[in-house]
Design an enzyme around this catalytic site. Sequence first.
Site, PDB file in Angstrom:
ATOM      1  N   ARG A 174       0.860  -1.187   0.000  1.00 43.21           N
ATOM      2  CA  ARG A 174       0.000   0.000   0.000  1.00 43.21           C
ATOM      3  C   ARG A 174       0.892   1.231   0.000  1.00 43.21           C
ATOM      4  NH1 ARG A 174      -2.587   0.179   6.142  1.00 43.21           N
ATOM      5  NH2 ARG A 174      -0.613  -0.139   7.182  1.00 43.21           N
ATOM      6  N   ASN A 212      -4.751   7.698   3.894  1.00 51.16           N
ATOM      7  CA  ASN A 212      -4.353   7.143   5.187  1.00 51.16           C
ATOM      8  C   ASN A 212      -2.850   7.295   5.334  1.00 51.16           C
ATOM      9  OD1 ASN A 212      -5.137   5.617   7.630  1.00 51.16           O
ATOM     10  ND2 ASN A 212      -3.672   4.128   6.821  1.00 51.16           N
ATOM     11  N   GLU A 213      -2.449   8.107   6.263  1.00 46.34           N
ATOM     12  CA  GLU A 213      -1.025   8.320   6.577  1.00 46.34           C
ATOM     13  C   GLU A 213      -0.217   8.892   5.410  1.00 46.34           C
ATOM     14  OE1 GLU A 213      -0.088   4.389   8.026  1.00 46.34           O
ATOM     15  OE2 GLU A 213      -0.538   4.950  10.084  1.00 46.34           O
ATOM     16  N   GLU A 367      -7.088   5.687  15.348  1.00 46.83           N
ATOM     17  CA  GLU A 367      -6.642   4.292  15.450  1.00 46.83           C
ATOM     18  C   GLU A 367      -5.824   4.145  16.721  1.00 46.83           C
ATOM     19  OE1 GLU A 367      -4.264   2.774  12.262  1.00 46.83           O
ATOM     20  OE2 GLU A 367      -5.486   3.741  10.735  1.00 46.83           O
ATOM     21  N   TRP A 375       3.729  -5.174  13.881  1.00 48.98           N
ATOM     22  CA  TRP A 375       4.861  -4.667  13.103  1.00 48.98           C
ATOM     23  C   TRP A 375       6.088  -4.310  13.944  1.00 48.98           C
ATOM     24  CZ3 TRP A 375       5.247  -0.201  15.668  1.00 48.98           C
ATOM     25  CH2 TRP A 375       4.085   0.448  16.073  1.00 48.98           C
ATOM     26  N   GLU A 415      -1.692  -8.275   7.749  1.00 47.18           N
ATOM     27  CA  GLU A 415      -1.741  -7.923   9.173  1.00 47.18           C
ATOM     28  C   GLU A 415      -2.498  -8.968   9.999  1.00 47.18           C
ATOM     29  OE1 GLU A 415      -3.108  -3.983   7.896  1.00 47.18           O
ATOM     30  OE2 GLU A 415      -1.560  -3.166   9.206  1.00 47.18           O
ATOM     31  N   TYR A 417      -1.599 -10.980  12.250  1.00 46.65           N
ATOM     32  CA  TYR A 417      -1.244 -11.121  13.660  1.00 46.65           C
ATOM     33  C   TYR A 417      -1.622  -9.900  14.510  1.00 46.65           C
ATOM     34  CZ  TYR A 417       1.481 -15.431  13.240  1.00 46.65           C
ATOM     35  OH  TYR A 417       1.876 -16.728  13.083  1.00 46.65           O
ATOM     36  N   HIS A 418      -2.127  -8.861  13.876  1.00 49.90           N
ATOM     37  CA  HIS A 418      -2.417  -7.623  14.633  1.00 49.90           C
ATOM     38  C   HIS A 418      -3.545  -7.849  15.632  1.00 49.90           C
ATOM     39  CE1 HIS A 418      -3.139  -3.355  15.386  1.00 49.90           C
ATOM     40  NE2 HIS A 418      -2.014  -3.095  14.736  1.00 49.90           N
TER      41      HIS A 418
HETATM   42  C1  GLA Z   1      -1.533   2.026  10.651  1.00 54.91           C
HETATM   43  C2  GLA Z   1      -2.552   1.938   9.537  1.00 54.91           C
HETATM   44  C3  GLA Z   1      -3.568   0.853   9.724  1.00 54.91           C
HETATM   45  C4  GLA Z   1      -2.908  -0.402  10.247  1.00 54.91           C
HETATM   46  C5  GLA Z   1      -2.188  -0.100  11.534  1.00 54.91           C
HETATM   47  C6  GLA Z   1      -1.559  -1.311  12.171  1.00 54.91           C
HETATM   48  O1  GLA Z   1      -1.827   2.916  11.590  1.00 54.91           O
HETATM   49  O2  GLA Z   1      -3.234   3.167   9.370  1.00 54.91           O
HETATM   50  O3  GLA Z   1      -4.173   0.621   8.479  1.00 54.91           O
HETATM   51  O4  GLA Z   1      -2.019  -0.875   9.307  1.00 54.91           O
HETATM   52  O5  GLA Z   1      -1.172   0.822  11.268  1.00 54.91           O
HETATM   53  O6  GLA Z   1      -0.919  -1.022  13.365  1.00 54.91           O
END
Ligand code: GLA
Length: 731
Positions: A174, A212-213, A367, A375, A415, A417-418
Amino acid sequence: MNCSRGATRVNILQSVQGLESGTAIFNMTLILHKRNRTASQLLAAILFLLGFAYAQPVSKAITTQIDGRNAILLGTDWYPEQWPEARWEEDLRLMEAAHIKVVRIAEFAWSRMEPSENHFDFEWLERAINLAAKHGIVSVLGTPTAAPPAWLTFKYPDTLRIDEHGRRATHGIRAHGSATSPRYRESCRRIADQMVLRFGHNRNVAGWQIDNEYGYARMSFDDVTKNSFQSWLKAKYKSLDSLNEHWTTSYWSQTYDDWREIPIPGEEAEFHNPGLRLEWNRFVTDTWADYQQNQIDVIRQHADPRQFITGNFMGFFDGFDHYFISRPLTFASWDDYVGTGHLDPVGNGLTHDLVRGFKRENFWVIETQPGAVNWAGVNNFLNKGEVRVMAWQAIGHGADEVGYWQWRSALNGQEQYHGTLVGPDGTPVPLYEEVKTIGSEFAKAESALRGTTPVSEVALLNSYDSRWAIEFQRHSTKYDPVALLKTYCRFLSPLSQSIDVISPDAPLQDYKLVVAPSLNVIPDNLAQHLSEYVRNGGHLVLGPRSGMKDEFNALLPQRQPGFMADALGGRVEQYYALEKDFPVSGAWGEGQVTIWAEQLKTLVPDAEVLLQYGPSNGWLDGQPAALTHKFGKGRITYIGVVLDERLMATAAKWMVDMSGVKPVFGRVPDGVEVCRRVGGGKEVFIVINHTQERQPVRLPRPMTLVLEDGEVSAVDIPAYGVSVLADNNAK
Ligand code: GLA
């Protein structure tokens, strides 16, 4: 008031035409940061006349609190596109039972919303939004532009980012889109446009998150970006003579005779000119601001004005200037992750304060981690109770929403395992109960916290320009400007119990104490702004490395603190990176200085020496290490060293005493944090026990328990406990 970061929009195409470049230049409007003093003063004057002067009354409407909804909200990130529709109802039932009031959805669902070029399918999303609403849950729609679909990147490879080594990003990750690609911009705008046409007036959609980010601020190192950077520079500097002069390009034969000769700092970034590097970071900021604006424009055009627009930031991440990027947003949001280990109350609290400072108002934690991430080095789970402590700390520092990423992990995908709130089987994991408790507490605290926000007498200044300038040339690998900011916070916050972290050009008049630990870049107009604050009665404390650079990241032709030297009545004679600690003594006692030491000198008789070096490297022996000087109605203090913990504690005490700052609550045991929110005639304290032992806390006066019932004069807070207290005597 002046603003060192005034912004003027220029049409990039106009400036590009003069470049005679054969490469296609993308059609975008860039925001050019102009540090032209006259222009910025004019802008400030206009804003003032219009009644938009920087100082905003504390009682203004709280934009993070949605009309008709609880003032503070529990949320989660829900991905209905990953599950059969028959499952949605059960997910939402479990969410409702946990008092979850908001879901963020769709931010990675581009391929479901636009399955093929120009063919859109929003039926499923509308059904998900409507079903959520039946469970009392409002939706925040994320534009999916951090995850372009395969058909797009396959058909148009120019939409993919190229890295510093010339490699094109591959599909399947991504943030692989190119922020400067005209085609990518167009595709982003189209999907945002279609989404807002469909949902811009949906009463169950509270607002929007753009992207996002922001691609972690990564740029595409291609000709489009290079040409754009060159055009941006041309629009800013107007002439190559000016650029050559400000960057001192006669050094190492860097002189540019043609805008097309100017490189972008890619693979060999650390070897480039500091002037070029600072401008590159500003250009990156402007590029992402423009990338964001491209979507904001269409959303604003079609959305109901009640729908907010936010972005999801990453705390102290310094890929771009967050003050600038936050300007067009309704409010700022961030994602708060601990990673390995446990909550660091000081660092995490400071980061909340930083995000609150992006727009100087409440924010969302859109979030946060449900126990563990996937991670970090070691993805340990937070202790029982720690997630609740984290949630209340966010609220205490001004968050009005806390959202857990994510509700349930996809069965496959990166993700797995998150942490989540329900397991792959769809039933609650143990943490679900703790989150449910948080939800019921948020609901109970709703009326007490509505209309409230933290208010501080102390501000820490955070400057991206200064941080970048130091990061480019740390001079000592141990000199970490964010770590130093955190050290000041660690010692000042127990004494004041509330700190704002703001940009240096923000209004300062409401603070009794303003501390800038490493304000390296202080151009003339910023120096005037800071001096005015001191002249009017404020206490400004400058830390090491302050006032060394101008806005072009050139050394000032004066000694530090440059334009502030007159106000200080002193200056820096020489700086030294330390390979070992040196002794100092004076008004704050005796101790050691570490990492950095500056040899100071008084220039006027009434400048006082606060600290002096003991025997050290010969140069520093007996020389001043910290000075203070009354200036106008206020005071300016310069601390040219990194102090050890004991000295830092006494120095912090001296700073608050000197400035008349008082703890808002009174003394509490170590490990207990006091947060305060005020507004609408209310005053609420959130008292958090970060330790794993019970802590007795005496209240300064009787208060009402918000989460339980009754009036109390003391509380006994269990390990990882929280007490929310309403002060009945609030003015
Ligand atoms: C970021 C992303 C999310 C997800 C989290 C996992 O903050 O915005 O989509 O990947 O990390 O910790």
